[in-house]
Write an enzyme that holds these catalytic residues in place. Sequence first.
Site, mmCIF file in Angstrom:
data_model
loop_
_atom_site.group_PDB
_atom_site.id
_atom_site.type_symbol
_atom_site.label_atom_id
_atom_site.label_comp_id
_atom_site.label_asym_id
_atom_site.label_seq_id
_atom_site.Cartn_x
_atom_site.Cartn_y
_atom_site.Cartn_z
ATOM 1 N N GLU A 131 0.836 -1.192 0.000
ATOM 2 C CA GLU A 131 0.000 0.000 0.000
ATOM 3 C C GLU A 131 0.874 1.246 0.000
ATOM 4 O OE1 GLU A 131 -2.843 -0.083 3.172
ATOM 5 O OE2 GLU A 131 -3.777 -1.942 2.495
ATOM 6 N N HIS B 39 -8.096 1.072 1.161
ATOM 7 C CA HIS B 39 -7.999 1.008 2.617
ATOM 8 C C HIS B 39 -8.875 2.078 3.275
ATOM 9 C CE1 HIS B 39 -5.151 -0.509 5.990
ATOM 10 N NE2 HIS B 39 -6.332 -0.204 6.490
#
Length: 305
Positions: free
Chosen positions: A260, A279
């Site tokens: 990420e 997320h």
Amino acid sequence: MKLLVPERILPQQLERLQREHDVHYDATLFERADDLIESARDAAGIIVRNVTQVRGPLLEAMKDCRVVGRLGVGLDNIDMDACAKRGIKVIPAVGANALSVAEYVVTTAMMLRRRAYLGTEAVAHGLWPKLAMVQGREIAGATLGIVGFGSIGKAVAKLAGNVGMSVVAHDAKATSADGLEGVKFMSLEQLLGTSDVVTLHLPSIPATHNLFDAAMLARMKPGGILINSARGGIVDEAAVVDALKAGHLGGAAIDVFVQEPLKDTPIFHDVPNLILTPHIAGVTQDSEWRVTDLVVGEVLKFLAA
């Protein structure tokens, strides 16, 4: 006292901290490791999200640290053992974003099960994929399997029950629904074979790494939907794609990833019935306020004691 905030925080809560302490705030400081360590040396506390790694060199530099505030619930970016040994208080926002995650899970389950909301591009280009989309199913009467029954799992169970889903659960520690009616506990094997939708709410620990690999996905009910809004690395992302393309999975929603931010990843291109989000399952304007209000309040209370 000096407080370090190396990631973004709501302005109102920053001002609240600044009224009582010397706050060093830089929303991008987490990106500069050397500057972060230098700024942390004389800090009595630090408030982070999920990117700053409160461990190793950073934690070693924080000789005066008394408290770590975590704007969220996952603790895999914090060395909990080292904090405990040094008497550092760790304050997560337990329960503050549970409703937002629950709404994400139930909403994406509805979208993927109904399939009526994934045709925007086709309809906008003059196509009319009505015959394909009327194959969708209602969410009421479907079985939701919750893997991990902490505060978020319980919130998901309550909301799912309110829309008419049957709820089953598996948790390595919990064996009862703690007052929630209608939740049946069972083995993971039973849950996978029973559930129309499986949602994961597990921590990132060695035991959960790649837990949902190709073999585990194969145990899911044919046509089932998988939702991971917990932590990246719990599911094998390539295996999920393969199961979707093969038609074994009827849909999947992935909110968390091994890497990420997620870079352009060819395996995710042109995959049927797949929802990817950055997320954000637990992040809404509402939950953001609850999370920061809780953590800032508890950090201030702890430092004033």
